[in-house]
Scaffold this motif. Structure first.
Motif, PDB file in Angstrom:
ATOM      1  N   GLU A 241       0.774  -1.222  -0.010  1.00 11.34           N
ATOM      2  CA  GLU A 241       0.078   0.110   0.114  1.00 11.34           C
ATOM      3  C   GLU A 241       0.855   1.083   0.110  1.00 11.34           C
ATOM      4  O   GLU A 241       0.481   2.042  -0.768  1.00 11.34           O
ATOM      5  CB  GLU A 241      -0.986   0.100   1.096  1.00 11.34           C
ATOM      6  CG  GLU A 241      -2.117  -0.924   1.166  1.00 11.34           C
ATOM      7  CD  GLU A 241      -3.038  -0.849   0.049  1.00 11.34           C
ATOM      8  OE1 GLU A 241      -3.335   0.502  -0.432  1.00 11.34           O
ATOM      9  OE2 GLU A 241      -3.465  -1.837  -0.621  1.00 11.34           O
TER      10      GLU A 241
ATOM     11  N   LEU B 230       0.961   4.371  -2.846  1.00 10.21           N
ATOM     12  CA  LEU B 230       0.938   5.607  -2.523  1.00 10.21           C
ATOM     13  C   LEU B 230       2.024   6.729  -2.924  1.00 10.21           C
ATOM     14  O   LEU B 230       2.076   7.616  -3.416  1.00 10.21           O
ATOM     15  CB  LEU B 230       0.576   5.885  -0.944  1.00 10.21           C
ATOM     16  CG  LEU B 230      -0.728   5.589  -0.486  1.00 10.21           C
ATOM     17  CD1 LEU B 230      -0.644   5.648   1.088  1.00 10.21           C
ATOM     18  CD2 LEU B 230      -1.843   6.184  -1.145  1.00 10.21           C
TER      19      LEU B 230
ATOM     20  N   ASP C 169       2.298   6.947  -6.701  1.00  6.12           N
ATOM     21  CA  ASP C 169       0.965   7.351  -7.363  1.00  6.12           C
ATOM     22  C   ASP C 169       0.383   6.423  -7.938  1.00  6.12           C
ATOM     23  O   ASP C 169      -0.080   6.812  -9.232  1.00  6.12           O
ATOM     24  CB  ASP C 169       1.405   8.878  -8.050  1.00  6.12           C
ATOM     25  CG  ASP C 169       0.080   9.591  -8.138  1.00  6.12           C
ATOM     26  OD1 ASP C 169      -0.977   9.524  -7.407  1.00  6.12           O
ATOM     27  OD2 ASP C 169       0.054  10.458  -9.115  1.00  6.12           O
TER      28      ASP C 169
ATOM     29  N   GLN D  30      -2.652   4.295  -8.739  1.00  6.99           N
ATOM     30  CA  GLN D  30      -4.169   4.491  -8.465  1.00  6.99           C
ATOM     31  C   GLN D  30      -5.072   3.274  -9.182  1.00  6.99           C
ATOM     32  O   GLN D  30      -4.619   3.125 -10.305  1.00  6.99           O
ATOM     33  CB  GLN D  30      -4.742   5.569  -8.558  1.00  6.99           C
ATOM     34  CG  GLN D  30      -4.148   6.728  -7.988  1.00  6.99           C
ATOM     35  CD  GLN D  30      -4.509   8.207  -8.239  1.00  6.99           C
ATOM     36  OE1 GLN D  30      -5.356   8.433  -9.124  1.00  6.99           O
ATOM     37  NE2 GLN D  30      -4.276   9.231  -7.515  1.00  6.99           N
TER      38      GLN D  30
END
Length: 182
Positions: free
Chosen positions: A112, A116, A119, A121
């Motif tokens: 995770e 993040l 970037d 998504q």
């Protein structure tokens, strides 16, 4: 002052590049060591043990009637298991395992965090993006269906050399002769 700022930014850059992975590997190793210590002291719930049976095809097996402490791990369907005990019974290796929840939790947190930081998504988060936005060329690809068949290789006839034709039927007899002169 500029030199100190450059060194600080370089340290931050290297920590972002390598440091998080090293930190997560250290935490995972420490968690595994603590789990092994608890298993050695038999501080676990017997009801949560999972039994795995593996058939053995070994002659002259040493059959053990009781379980012995054993270290090891396996990943099955995304779940990490830690071996606790083992024994050989009726031609099968019987392993008792515990799910390694700390390792799964640390690995999920690392994944995770990686998403993040880089970037990344999911598609559900990109639905509110404007219609004219530029799509990433990495996420789009051309899917090609490869239906390869190897039937031609199966049809080839194997030709073997018959050694009966190569080896003479009787052994060669040599007659002693005088060696050639130099």
């Amino acid at each position: 002052m500029k030199r100190a700022a450059a060194i600080l930014l370089l340290i931050i850059f290297l920590f972002n590049w390598f440091g998080y992975r090293l930190l997560s590997d250290y935490l995972q190793h420490r968690s595994d060591t603590q789990l092994e210590a608890r298993l050695d002291q038999q501080q676990y719930n017997e009801a949560s043990l999972i039994e795995i049976r593996v058939p053995l095809n070994m002659p002259y097996q040493s059959i053990s009637s009781s379980f012995e402490r054993y270290d090891g791990e396996i990943e099955f369907n995304g779940i990490h298991y830690k071996y606790v005990k083992r024994k050989v019974e009726n031609g099968e290796l019987v392993l008792l395992c515990l799910p390694n929840e700390n390792r799964m939790r640390l690995q999920n947190a690392r994944d995770e965090f990686f998403k993040l930081v880089n970037d990344l998504q999911h598609n559900s988060q990109n639905k509110n993006a404007p219609a004219g936005s530029i799509k990433s060329p990495i996420t789009e690809y051309w899917e090609q269906q490869n239906n390869w068949q190897v039937e031609a290789l199966a049809r080839l006839l194997h030709q073997y050399t018959g050694y009966a034709n190569v080896i003479p039927p009787s052994p060669l007899l040599t007659i002693p002769a005088q060696p050639p002169e130099c």
